[in-house]
Design a protein around this motif. Structure first.
Motif, mmCIF file in Angstrom:
data_model
loop_
_atom_site.group_PDB
_atom_site.id
_atom_site.type_symbol
_atom_site.label_atom_id
_atom_site.label_comp_id
_atom_site.label_asym_id
_atom_site.label_seq_id
_atom_site.Cartn_x
_atom_site.Cartn_y
_atom_site.Cartn_z
ATOM 1 N N ILE A 1 0.853 -1.190 0.000
ATOM 2 C CA ILE A 1 0.000 0.000 0.000
ATOM 3 C C ILE A 1 0.892 1.244 0.000
ATOM 4 O O ILE A 1 1.812 1.367 0.816
ATOM 5 C CB ILE A 1 -0.914 0.027 1.238
ATOM 6 N N PRO B 1 -7.066 -0.277 -3.669
ATOM 7 C CA PRO B 1 -6.926 -0.929 -2.377
ATOM 8 C C PRO B 1 -8.228 -1.515 -1.840
ATOM 9 O O PRO B 1 -8.213 -2.487 -1.068
ATOM 10 C CB PRO B 1 -6.439 0.210 -1.447
ATOM 11 N N ALA C 1 -0.307 -5.009 1.447
ATOM 12 C CA ALA C 1 -1.675 -4.779 0.990
ATOM 13 C C ALA C 1 -2.703 -5.550 1.800
ATOM 14 O O ALA C 1 -3.810 -5.074 2.019
ATOM 15 C CB ALA C 1 -1.797 -5.129 -0.492
ATOM 16 N N THR D 1 -2.637 0.233 -4.270
ATOM 17 C CA THR D 1 -1.833 -0.974 -4.076
ATOM 18 C C THR D 1 -0.842 -1.085 -5.224
ATOM 19 O O THR D 1 -1.240 -1.126 -6.387
ATOM 20 C CB THR D 1 -2.715 -2.233 -4.024
#
Length: 359
Positions: free
Chosen positions: A245, A353, A314, A271
């Motif tokens: 992330i 994300p 992530a 991401t």
């Protein structure tokens, strides 16, 4: 030979509400080798068993060729299945095991012997036709199971993790033999495995499943280069893709000091996916604290943690995860070192994300 079509096929087991396979729509072309791959519980074996007629279908339909086989008994579907367990009769010879289904079907003895001998030649089993399974190695037993399927001359082969019981070296050898044999015979094949290396090396196309849902189906190369979402990106490839992330600042995703261009449509964070070979050593950029170095001779892989505490993985489940970087095998770093890398622009993948979909 024949094509196979899953047309919105679903399976919900009694006592559950979530489908084991949820509205699967997938076409396997005539003569194609298609691999179903995914983590345990994703629905790949259930899909195969639905095609074989061993599981009921709660919605949709399945076609083999132009024939709807949704409600057809397994024995009438003109398929042959190879299981994870060899399922050989211990009291029968190799030849008897291979020809048993033909004997039950009433095939004349001369025809049975001809087909068994032809299959034995294909599989290099001629010297073992009079042996019993206990006198065979694991690889030879698996070839006998394959031979039993081949002699039936079916429209479709179904294989459910047939290499799981073999040791690592034999698995590599046998998977190349199976792939070469399928191309030689040209029989439509649906192959189930949890091993994505098997999937990538054997299949004409690979279908990736998760939680009963088809995530992506494509050639191995396209799956690797253009994953449709973060799950496929992280699942396909060995070692796995790094998924991190990164906050978006001024149109750039920031991995530590490494700035990566992102589309204007990206939100406040993104991401970032980079495969181990997508990182390259640099004097400035993303810093990694080295924990482990795998030296494989032709390659070296560095495993470590982001040196910048603001960089997160992530998935919450990746708390123990590591950043993986492919390195020059002749000059690898040592555990405790800090390396600095940048990302090759063409190797960067960006995902939302929240949804995991490609940005």
């Amino acid at each position: 030979m024949a094509s196979v079509v899953f047309d919105g096929a679903s399976r919900i087991y009694p006592g559950t509400t979530a489908p084991a396979v949820d509205k699967l729509s997938l076409t396997v072309n005539d003569g194609e080798f298609l691999v179903l791959v995914g983590p345990s519980g994703c629905g790949k074996s259930t899909s195969l068993r639905m095609l074989a007629g061993l599981e009921e279908i709660d919605g949709g339909r399945i076609l083999i060729g132009d024939r709807d086989v949704t409600n057809v008994a397994p024995k009438d579907r003109d398929i042959a299945m190879v299981f994870q367990s060899y399922a050989l009769y211990p009291h029968m010879t190799v030849a008897e095991n291979m020809g048993f289904a033909l004997k039950i079907a009433g095939t004349p003895k001369e025809e049975r012997e001809r087909r068994v001998l032809e299959a034995a030649k294909l599989l290099d089993l001629e010297p073992y036709l009079e042996r019993k399974p206990k006198a065979l190695s694991g690889g030879q037993r698996q070839r006998v199971a394959m031979g039993r399927a081949i002699v039936r001359e079916p429209q479709v082969f179904l294989m459910d993790e047939p290499l799981s019981n073999l040791d690592a070296k034999l698995r590599v050898a046998t998977r190349t033999q199976i792939a070469a044999l399928q191309r030689r015979l040209g029989i439509t094949t649906v192959y189930v495995t949890h091993d994505q290396v098997e999937a990538m090396t054997m299949g004409d196309r690979v279908a990736v499943l998760k939680d009963g849902l088809l995530q992506q189906v494509d050639t191995p190369r396209n799956l690797y280069d253009n994953p449709a979402n973060a799950f496929v990106a992280g699942f396909i490839g060995s070692p796995a893709m790094n998924l991190l992330i990164a906050p978006v600042v001024g149109g750039k995703a920031m991995l530590g000091d490494l700035a990566i261009d992102v589309p204007a449509s990206a939100g406040s964070s993104v991401t970032v996916g980079v495969r181990p070979e997508g990182f390259t050593p640099s004097s400035k950029g993303f810093h990694v604290l080295v924990e482990v170095v795998e030296e494989l001779g032709s390659d070296a892989f560095v495993y470590g943690k982001p040196a910048d505490a603001t960089v997160k993985f992530a998935n919450a489940s990746d708390e123990g995860a590591q950043v993986i970087v492919r390195w020059d095998p002749k000059n690898p770093p040592k555990p405790g070192d800090t390396i600095t890398v940048e990302a090759i622009k063409s190797s960067v993948h960006l995902f939302d994300p929240a949804t995991g979909e490609r940005v």
